[in-house]
Design a protein around this motif. Structure first.
Motif, PDB file in Angstrom:
ATOM      1  N   MET A 123       0.820  -1.224   0.000  1.00 55.05           N
ATOM      2  CA  MET A 123       0.000   0.000   0.000  1.00 55.05           C
ATOM      3  C   MET A 123       0.849   1.268   0.000  1.00 55.05           C
ATOM      4  O   MET A 123       0.477   2.267  -0.603  1.00 55.05           O
ATOM      5  CB  MET A 123      -0.933   0.006   1.214  1.00 55.05           C
ATOM      6  N   ILE A 124       2.006   1.214   0.679  1.00 50.60           N
ATOM      7  CA  ILE A 124       2.829   2.442   0.764  1.00 50.60           C
ATOM      8  C   ILE A 124       4.006   2.413  -0.215  1.00 50.60           C
ATOM      9  O   ILE A 124       4.871   3.277  -0.177  1.00 50.60           O
ATOM     10  CB  ILE A 124       3.348   2.684   2.205  1.00 50.60           C
ATOM     11  N   SER A 125       4.038   1.397  -1.110  1.00 48.56           N
ATOM     12  CA  SER A 125       5.207   1.220  -1.994  1.00 48.56           C
ATOM     13  C   SER A 125       5.502   2.441  -2.865  1.00 48.56           C
ATOM     14  O   SER A 125       6.657   2.689  -3.203  1.00 48.56           O
ATOM     15  CB  SER A 125       5.035  -0.020  -2.870  1.00 48.56           C
ATOM     16  N   PRO A 138      13.063   4.020  -3.537  1.00 52.85           N
ATOM     17  CA  PRO A 138      13.471   2.759  -4.175  1.00 52.85           C
ATOM     18  C   PRO A 138      14.837   2.257  -3.702  1.00 52.85           C
ATOM     19  O   PRO A 138      15.048   1.052  -3.553  1.00 52.85           O
ATOM     20  CB  PRO A 138      13.515   3.110  -5.668  1.00 52.85           C
ATOM     21  N   ALA A 139      15.764   3.189  -3.422  1.00 54.75           N
ATOM     22  CA  ALA A 139      17.110   2.789  -2.991  1.00 54.75           C
ATOM     23  C   ALA A 139      17.061   1.969  -1.701  1.00 54.75           C
ATOM     24  O   ALA A 139      17.793   0.987  -1.545  1.00 54.75           O
ATOM     25  CB  ALA A 139      17.970   4.030  -2.788  1.00 54.75           C
ATOM     26  N   LEU A 140      16.165   2.362  -0.787  1.00 52.71           N
ATOM     27  CA  LEU A 140      16.036   1.665   0.495  1.00 52.71           C
ATOM     28  C   LEU A 140      15.557   0.228   0.270  1.00 52.71           C
ATOM     29  O   LEU A 140      16.115  -0.727   0.805  1.00 52.71           O
ATOM     30  CB  LEU A 140      15.054   2.427   1.396  1.00 52.71           C
ATOM     31  N   LEU A 141      14.516   0.100  -0.556  1.00 52.29           N
ATOM     32  CA  LEU A 141      13.963  -1.233  -0.825  1.00 52.29           C
ATOM     33  C   LEU A 141      14.969  -2.124  -1.546  1.00 52.29           C
ATOM     34  O   LEU A 141      15.133  -3.300  -1.214  1.00 52.29           O
ATOM     35  CB  LEU A 141      12.687  -1.117  -1.677  1.00 52.29           C
ATOM     36  N   MET A 142      15.650  -1.550  -2.541  1.00 55.03           N
ATOM     37  CA  MET A 142      16.572  -2.369  -3.327  1.00 55.03           C
ATOM     38  C   MET A 142      17.780  -2.816  -2.510  1.00 55.03           C
ATOM     39  O   MET A 142      18.207  -3.967  -2.610  1.00 55.03           O
ATOM     40  CB  MET A 142      17.018  -1.608  -4.571  1.00 55.03           C
ATOM     41  N   SER A 143      18.324  -1.909  -1.692  1.00 57.41           N
ATOM     42  CA  SER A 143      19.487  -2.305  -0.890  1.00 57.41           C
ATOM     43  C   SER A 143      19.085  -3.345   0.161  1.00 57.41           C
ATOM     44  O   SER A 143      19.824  -4.308   0.399  1.00 57.41           O
ATOM     45  CB  SER A 143      20.151  -1.092  -0.235  1.00 57.41           C
ATOM     46  N   ALA A 144      17.898  -3.172   0.764  1.00 58.22           N
ATOM     47  CA  ALA A 144      17.424  -4.162   1.745  1.00 58.22           C
ATOM     48  C   ALA A 144      17.167  -5.503   1.058  1.00 58.22           C
ATOM     49  O   ALA A 144      17.460  -6.564   1.609  1.00 58.22           O
ATOM     50  CB  ALA A 144      16.140  -3.667   2.407  1.00 58.22           C
ATOM     51  N   GLY A 145      16.648  -5.439  -0.169  1.00 58.75           N
ATOM     52  CA  GLY A 145      16.363  -6.657  -0.935  1.00 58.75           C
ATOM     53  C   GLY A 145      17.636  -7.436  -1.239  1.00 58.75           C
ATOM     54  O   GLY A 145      17.705  -8.643  -0.987  1.00 58.75           O
ATOM     55  N   TRP A 205      13.970 -10.957  -2.749  1.00 61.32           N
ATOM     56  CA  TRP A 205      13.442 -10.768  -4.109  1.00 61.32           C
ATOM     57  C   TRP A 205      12.164  -9.935  -4.083  1.00 61.32           C
ATOM     58  O   TRP A 205      11.982  -9.020  -4.881  1.00 61.32           O
ATOM     59  CB  TRP A 205      13.155 -12.130  -4.752  1.00 61.32           C
ATOM     60  N   THR A 206      11.290 -10.258  -3.119  1.00 59.94           N
ATOM     61  CA  THR A 206      10.005  -9.550  -3.016  1.00 59.94           C
ATOM     62  C   THR A 206      10.214  -8.067  -2.733  1.00 59.94           C
ATOM     63  O   THR A 206       9.628  -7.212  -3.394  1.00 59.94           O
ATOM     64  CB  THR A 206       9.152 -10.178  -1.889  1.00 59.94           C
ATOM     65  N   ILE A 207      11.081  -7.770  -1.753  1.00 55.68           N
ATOM     66  CA  ILE A 207      11.303  -6.372  -1.365  1.00 55.68           C
ATOM     67  C   ILE A 207      11.985  -5.598  -2.487  1.00 55.68           C
ATOM     68  O   ILE A 207      11.641  -4.451  -2.774  1.00 55.68           O
ATOM     69  CB  ILE A 207      12.123  -6.302  -0.052  1.00 55.68           C
ATOM     70  N   MET A 208      12.955  -6.245  -3.143  1.00 61.11           N
ATOM     71  CA  MET A 208      13.686  -5.552  -4.198  1.00 61.11           C
ATOM     72  C   MET A 208      12.750  -5.148  -5.339  1.00 61.11           C
ATOM     73  O   MET A 208      12.805  -4.027  -5.844  1.00 61.11           O
ATOM     74  CB  MET A 208      14.803  -6.454  -4.741  1.00 61.11           C
ATOM     75  N   ILE A 209      11.877  -6.071  -5.734  1.00 61.30           N
ATOM     76  CA  ILE A 209      11.023  -5.794  -6.895  1.00 61.30           C
ATOM     77  C   ILE A 209       9.814  -4.923  -6.512  1.00 61.30           C
ATOM     78  O   ILE A 209       9.168  -4.330  -7.370  1.00 61.30           O
ATOM     79  CB  ILE A 209      10.600  -7.125  -7.600  1.00 61.30           C
ATOM     80  N   MET A 210       9.558  -4.815  -5.188  1.00 58.96           N
ATOM     81  CA  MET A 210       8.471  -3.961  -4.694  1.00 58.96           C
ATOM     82  C   MET A 210       8.687  -2.506  -5.138  1.00 58.96           C
ATOM     83  O   MET A 210       7.744  -1.759  -5.369  1.00 58.96           O
ATOM     84  CB  MET A 210       8.426  -4.040  -3.160  1.00 58.96           C
ATOM     85  N   ALA A 211       9.962  -2.113  -5.274  1.00 58.66           N
ATOM     86  CA  ALA A 211      10.289  -0.736  -5.666  1.00 58.66           C
ATOM     87  C   ALA A 211       9.885  -0.452  -7.108  1.00 58.66           C
ATOM     88  O   ALA A 211       9.569   0.684  -7.459  1.00 58.66           O
ATOM     89  CB  ALA A 211      11.781  -0.494  -5.492  1.00 58.66           C
TER      90      ALA A 211
END
Length: 303
Positions: free
Chosen positions: A139-141, A146-153, A184-190
């Motif tokens: 919901m908040i994606s 995006p940098a935060l999500l991709m690095s965490a992913g 994988w899920t978090i990275m592509i969420m961005a």
């Protein structure tokens, strides 16, 4: 038992269907309090320890979630989930949701908790308990950097891959597998939230039968797995194939979301990230192949 089960289902549905941060928070709390007695059901010190670890991490994540939504409400005057505009709030909220799911860098509790509980509870934690945080992140994606999500992913993929290599306990291996897939899920969420949701659902569909078959054969370690071939060949073979599928090896189901994710990354000109993702999935493939090799080659009557 019925009340506990209803509370777990209710809590998740409440969080997934709410448009207000407070209701989402109440749903998560209800869900968390209901699962504690299930984790501590085996009367062992390991189970009690797992319950306390689970409670503490979830409580800290909930506190971070409240801090984030309150700060956002103070800045914007709105408790609406989609109105999370404040950068500080968004970052804290993302970290708290990642903590609730068990994604790196706040993943330390997941392998320990799974190791301390029964296989059915481990299944519940790796599948159902991820639905609420994933839906909130979905919901908040649009508002998360995006940098935060991709690095965490990428970090989750690396941790999930390296952590699972040296494991002999299957529940810990499954925990690291879960961290890897969350990566994988978090990275592509961005880039594509819908693809992220599809990825996590396919992972859940593949994990559920693995845990159920491990429960039916009382398999908890790699040692157990090598001895089940003689008693239940079909089950052991299915576990081996499902493990390969989870690793994302073609032509299995698990390959599809990974291929789509890589396609999305390359379309967005993020080739370096795509290469990194492929390299980390090779590392995780190593431990899945090791399990499959132990089952198929070392224990089959043909050798």
């Amino acid at each position: 038992i019925t009340i506990i089960t209803l509370s777990i289902i209710m809590g998740t549905i409440m969080t997934m269907s709410s448009s207000n941060w407070l209701m989402a928070w109440i749903g998560l709390e209800l869900n968390m309090l209901a699962i504690l007695p299930i984790i501590s059901k085996p009367k062992t010190t390991r189970a009690s320890e797992a319950t306390i670890k689970y409670f503490l991490t979830q409580a800290i994540a909930s506190a971070m979630m409240l801090l984030s939504s309150t700060t956002n409400a103070w800045q914007t005057g709105s408790w609406d989930i989609l109105e999370l505009k404040n950068k500080f709030s968004t970052t804290i909220m993302t970290l708290s949701l990642m903590m609730k799911m068990g994604a790196a860098p706040i993943h330390f509790w997941l392998p320990e908790v799974l190791q301390g509980t029964t296989l059915q509870t481990a299944l519940l934690i790796t599948t159902w308990q991820k639905l609420a945080p994933i839906s909130l992140m979905y919901m908040i994606s649009n508002n998360i950097q995006p940098a935060l999500l991709m690095s965490a992913g990428i970090l989750s993929m690396i941790v999930g891959g390296l952590g699972g290599i040296n494991q002999t306990q299957l529940r810990k291996t499954m925990a690291y597998s879960s961290i890897n897939n969350l990566g994988w899920t978090i990275m592509i969420m961005a880039l594509s939230p819908n693809l992220a949701v599809m990825n996590i659902f396919i992972y859940m569909i593949m994990t559920t039968p693995i845990f159920l078959m491990m429960t039916s054969t009382s398999t908890k370690t790699l040692q157990n797995l090598t001895t089940t071939w003689t008693t239940s060949t079909a089950t052991t073979l299915s576990i081996a194939l499902l493990m390969l599928s989870t690793s994302g090896l073609p032509p299995f189901t698990g390959f599809m979301p990974k291929m789509l994710a890589l396609n999305e990354l390359i379309t967005q000109k993020l080739t370096t990230l795509a290469t990194l993702a492929i390299m980390t999935s090779l590392v995780s493939l190593l431990f899945y192949l090791r399990i499959t090799y132990l089952i198929m080659v070392l224990t089959s009557p043909m050798t």
